[in-house]
Design a protein around this motif. Sequence first.
Motif, PDB file in Angstrom:
ATOM      1  N   CYS A 103    -124.031 -26.037  39.520  1.00 33.57           N
ATOM      2  CA  CYS A 103    -125.094 -27.133  39.872  1.00 33.57           C
ATOM      3  C   CYS A 103    -126.017 -26.566  41.043  1.00 33.57           C
ATOM      4  O   CYS A 103    -127.369 -26.958  41.020  1.00 33.57           O
ATOM      5  CB  CYS A 103    -124.424 -28.258  40.504  1.00 33.57           C
ATOM      6  N   MET A 228    -124.264 -38.592  35.398  1.00 32.24           N
ATOM      7  CA  MET A 228    -124.951 -38.340  34.032  1.00 32.24           C
ATOM      8  C   MET A 228    -125.449 -39.631  33.439  1.00 32.24           C
ATOM      9  O   MET A 228    -126.597 -39.823  32.898  1.00 32.24           O
ATOM     10  CB  MET A 228    -124.103 -37.688  33.038  1.00 32.24           C
ATOM     11  N   SER A 248    -135.143 -31.453  36.154  1.00 33.38           N
ATOM     12  CA  SER A 248    -133.965 -32.092  36.049  1.00 33.38           C
ATOM     13  C   SER A 248    -132.957 -31.300  35.156  1.00 33.38           C
ATOM     14  O   SER A 248    -133.223 -30.608  34.044  1.00 33.38           O
ATOM     15  CB  SER A 248    -134.079 -33.482  35.163  1.00 33.38           C
ATOM     16  N   SER A 250    -128.922 -30.736  33.682  1.00 31.79           N
ATOM     17  CA  SER A 250    -127.452 -31.252  33.323  1.00 31.79           C
ATOM     18  C   SER A 250    -126.513 -30.193  33.302  1.00 31.79           C
ATOM     19  O   SER A 250    -126.649 -29.159  32.560  1.00 31.79           O
ATOM     20  CB  SER A 250    -127.722 -32.067  32.145  1.00 31.79           C
ATOM     21  N   MET A 257    -119.057 -33.684  34.910  1.00 30.46           N
ATOM     22  CA  MET A 257    -120.669 -34.026  34.382  1.00 30.46           C
ATOM     23  C   MET A 257    -121.458 -34.391  35.548  1.00 30.46           C
ATOM     24  O   MET A 257    -121.228 -35.293  36.226  1.00 30.46           O
ATOM     25  CB  MET A 257    -120.677 -34.949  33.294  1.00 30.46           C
ATOM     26  N   LYS A 259    -125.903 -34.259  36.966  1.00 34.29           N
ATOM     27  CA  LYS A 259    -127.290 -34.138  36.737  1.00 34.29           C
ATOM     28  C   LYS A 259    -127.979 -33.852  38.168  1.00 34.29           C
ATOM     29  O   LYS A 259    -127.613 -34.413  39.162  1.00 34.29           O
ATOM     30  CB  LYS A 259    -128.065 -35.359  36.243  1.00 34.29           C
ATOM     31  N   SER A 467    -136.702 -30.830  29.809  1.00 32.99           N
ATOM     32  CA  SER A 467    -135.354 -31.271  30.368  1.00 32.99           C
ATOM     33  C   SER A 467    -134.510 -30.376  29.623  1.00 32.99           C
ATOM     34  O   SER A 467    -134.650 -29.941  28.258  1.00 32.99           O
ATOM     35  CB  SER A 467    -135.187 -32.716  30.321  1.00 32.99           C
ATOM     36  N   GLU A 469    -131.598 -31.687  28.174  1.00 32.92           N
ATOM     37  CA  GLU A 469    -131.344 -32.458  27.086  1.00 32.92           C
ATOM     38  C   GLU A 469    -132.168 -31.960  25.700  1.00 32.92           C
ATOM     39  O   GLU A 469    -131.795 -31.779  24.718  1.00 32.92           O
ATOM     40  CB  GLU A 469    -131.286 -33.902  27.228  1.00 32.92           C
TER      41      GLU A 469
END
Length: 512
Positions: A103, A228, A248, A250, A257, A259, A467, A469
Motif C-alpha cells: 500500500c 474498499m 487511486s 486498490s 483489501m 484503497k 484507476s 479497477e
Amino acid sequence: EDAKAAEGVGGSDPVYENGPCIYFLGTAAMLAGLPSFLHCLAYLFLTASCERGSEQASMPGAYVQDTDLWFQLILTGFMMIHTLLRYHAHMSHDLRTGHIQKCVYPIRLQGNERCLVIRCGLGLWLNGLGCELVDGGKVTGEDDWGGERRPRDGLWTIENAKRAGTSARARVEVEAKEATNLDMREECVDVVLNTCYEQNNEPAYYLQLCEMNRVLKPGGKLVLILPMAEPSMGGDVLEELGYTKIKSYSFFTGYLMTKVLVGFKAMDAEQQHAAHGHGAKGGINVTDSDWNNQSPATKLGVHILTGFLSFVGIYASALWTLYLYFEWNKFDSPTSHQAESRFNSAILAPLALWSAVGFMLVWFEMKQRPKWTVRRVGIIKLWGLYVLQWVGGALLWASLKGAIQMALSSSGNAAQTVGGIVMVVPAAAWVVVMGKIRVFYTMKAWRPQFGTRPPGAEGRLKRLVESDEFNLLIIVFIPVSYTHLRAHETPEHLVCRLLLEKKKKNKTNKTK
C-alpha cells in the motif's frame, strides 16, 4: 506502566491492534439474524390469524419459503465467515506487514522525507512508511492518546517501531494531538498519511484533511487509506483544495483489501494557508453550538425523533402486511405457478419483510452517528437519505429476487436460491451509490458549494480510466503494453499481475 508493559512482552514482533472485537462479532451476528427473526415473527402471527381453508390459508407459507430459509442460512454463514476471515487476516503479522508494504509503494518515497501519520495507533502504518526511509528521514505518529478512544500513551508505538526496525532506519517520534487541530507550523512535512475514514462523522474527517493540507509542503503528497466498499468523498475534497495528479490504487493481500488515494499538493498553494477564514478550513465551519452541545436533553431529542421515524417505517411495513392479509387473493397470480412463485408470495410478501429490515438498519446507522452531525444536517433529511440507501436497497433486492423466483418457478428451489443470491450484486451497487450521495448531501450542510469542480480539475472519466479497477478490466479483453501501463503510473506489482493474467489467457486460447 505502559513502558514496563511494553518491555515485559516477549517476542520480537510488533504488537498491533487486533482484528474485529467481540462487540463487532456480536453486532454482525445480530444484523445477520435480523431477517430470520422477522420471518419467524410474521409466520407465527399469520399462522394464528389465518384459519385453515380461508382465503389467506397460503399466506403464512409465503413468509417461510424454502428459498428464504436457504438464503438466510447462506447470509448468516457468509457474514460470520467473512468476519472470522477478517479477524484471522488481522492477526497474521506477516500478512499485514506485506500488505502495508504494497500500500505504501505508490507514495514513491525517496527515503529522506519527513512524514506525518494521522491516527497512527500502535504504529502499523507508521512502521510501513518508516521501512521505506533511510538516514535523514523522519516519521511522526499522531493520535489523541489519553482520551476515551486511546487511554494509553504512545510508548507502545515507540516500542513497536524498535521491534520493526524502523527506529534503526529513521527518526521516530510520537505526539498527542487532535487530528482536527494539529499544533504544528505550516508546510513542515513532505508526506502526510491518514489511516481513518469518515465513519459517520464527515465534517470532522474533512477538517482533518484541511489540517493535513495546512502542514504539508507544496509539492508534497497527501495519502488517504480507505476501505474498499465504504463511500468516501476524499477525492472531491482534495480537488477543491487544489490537489493535482490524484491517483487511486486498490490492493489485495489474502483477505486484506485497501484503497489508497494519493494526491500531490500544488506548488502555488500558499493562498490556502490563511490563519482564519475560508482557506484555513476549506470552507467547512463547525465552530458553532452543535459542535460541543452534548447535553442529555439534545441527545434525548435526537433519540426520540429517530426512534419515532423508525417506528413509523416499521409500522408502514406492518400496514402493508395487513393490506396483503385482506387482499391476498387479489394478487394470487399467475395461477399456473406454484403458490410460493406467485406475485403475492414471491414479491409482495418479501417487500413487507425486507422493508422492515431496511428501517431497522436505518435506525442502527443513525444511532452510530454523533448527535451534533444529525442535528446539523437535519434529522428528517438524514433519515430520508439513509432510507434511500438501505430501504431502497432492500426493496430492490426483494423485487429482483421475486422476479427471478417467478421466472424460475419450474426450475426448483436450488435455481431460485442461486438467482436470488446473484441479485444481491445490483442491490449492493445501489447501496454503495446511495451511500456516496448521502455523504455528498451531508457535507453540503457544512459547505454549500461542496461538489463544485474547480477550474482545471482532472475529469472524473479520466480518473476512472486511470484507476486500478479499470486497468484490471481492460487488460483481460484488450492488448495493453507495459509502456502504456507505466505511463499511467500503474504500480509494478499490478502491471506484472495484469500481464501474467493476459499471458495465461493467451495460452489458454492457443490450447483451445
